[in-house]
Design an enzyme around this catalytic site. Sequence first.
Site, PDB file in Angstrom:
ATOM      1  N   ASP A  41       0.991  -1.223  -0.078  1.00 59.61           N
ATOM      2  CA  ASP A  41      -0.012  -0.007  -0.062  1.00 59.61           C
ATOM      3  C   ASP A  41       0.972   1.185   0.005  1.00 59.61           C
ATOM      4  OD1 ASP A  41      -1.919  -2.133   0.708  1.00 59.61           O
ATOM      5  OD2 ASP A  41      -2.965  -0.737   1.620  1.00 59.61           O
ATOM      6  N   LYS A  79      -6.636   3.362  -3.468  1.00 55.54           N
ATOM      7  CA  LYS A  79      -7.156   3.472  -2.186  1.00 55.54           C
ATOM      8  C   LYS A  79      -7.178   4.954  -1.809  1.00 55.54           C
ATOM      9  CE  LYS A  79      -5.246   2.138   2.353  1.00 55.54           C
ATOM     10  NZ  LYS A  79      -4.160   1.287   2.953  1.00 55.54           N
ATOM     11  N   LYS A  91     -10.050   0.582  -2.997  1.00 55.60           N
ATOM     12  CA  LYS A  91      -9.958   0.225  -1.457  1.00 55.60           C
ATOM     13  C   LYS A  91     -10.310   1.429  -0.588  1.00 55.60           C
ATOM     14  CE  LYS A  91      -6.670  -1.050   2.315  1.00 55.60           C
ATOM     15  NZ  LYS A  91      -5.332  -1.671   2.605  1.00 55.60           N
TER      16      LYS A  91
END
EC number: 4.1.2.4
Length: 219
Positions: free
Chosen positions: A89, A151, A180
Site C-alpha cells: 500500500d 485506495k 480500497k
Amino acid sequence: MEYNRLIDHTLLKADATVEQIEKLCKEALQYNFFSVCVNSAFVPLAKSFLEGSDVKVATTIGFPLGASATAVKAFEVEQALKEGADEFDMVINVGWLKSKLYRLVHEDIAEVVKAAGGKVVKVIIETCYLTDDEKKIASSIAAAAGAHYVKTSTGFGTGGATVEDVQLIRSVVGPNIGVKASGGIRDAATLKAMVDAGANRIGASASVKIMEELRIEGN
C-alpha cells in the site's frame, strides 16, 4: 457476501507493539480476513505468525506522507518482498500531484509497481487533500502506472474514506481495477456503504467489531 474476505485487518500506529501485532494476526486467523496490513518492520513477524494460512501480509510504502524519494519507495518494496510481504500500500507524492507534476507522479507509482514484480500494489491518493478533479487525475495516473487498486486514504490525514470518493474513484478506474476504502470505517453499516459504492477491499482496524456486528445482523 463474505465481508471478511474484503478486509485488510490493519495496525499502523506508531506505538504498535509486538504483542499487538501478534494479536492482530490471531484475529486475522480467527476471522479469516484477507490480509493484515502492518508497517514494514513487522512484516517478518506477521509472515512467521501467519505461515501456512490464507491470510496475506500487506505493508506500507512511503507511508504516511508519500513524500520520500521514488528510489527509497522502490527499495522499501524490495526489502519487504525479501521478508515475505504479499501486497504493498503505497502513498503517492501528493505535493507533486498538486503541483501538476503528473509525469513524476506516474513514474513514482510505476517504479513501485515494477519493484513489486507482479505483487498487488494499492495506490493511496489521500483524498482528504485533493479536489474532485485532482482525485480523478490521481486515479487515472495510478491506473495508467499499473496499480491494482486505488485506495482512498492513509488514515493519518485530515479525513478518511467517503462514499462519494469511492464512487468517484470507481467511476474513473472502471471495473478492472480495485478500489480500497480506508480511514474511519468503524462499523458494519459504513463497511456495507463502501462496498455498495464500489469498494472491493476495506482497510480497517475495527475489523473484529465490524464482524461481530455483521454476525448479529446475520450477514
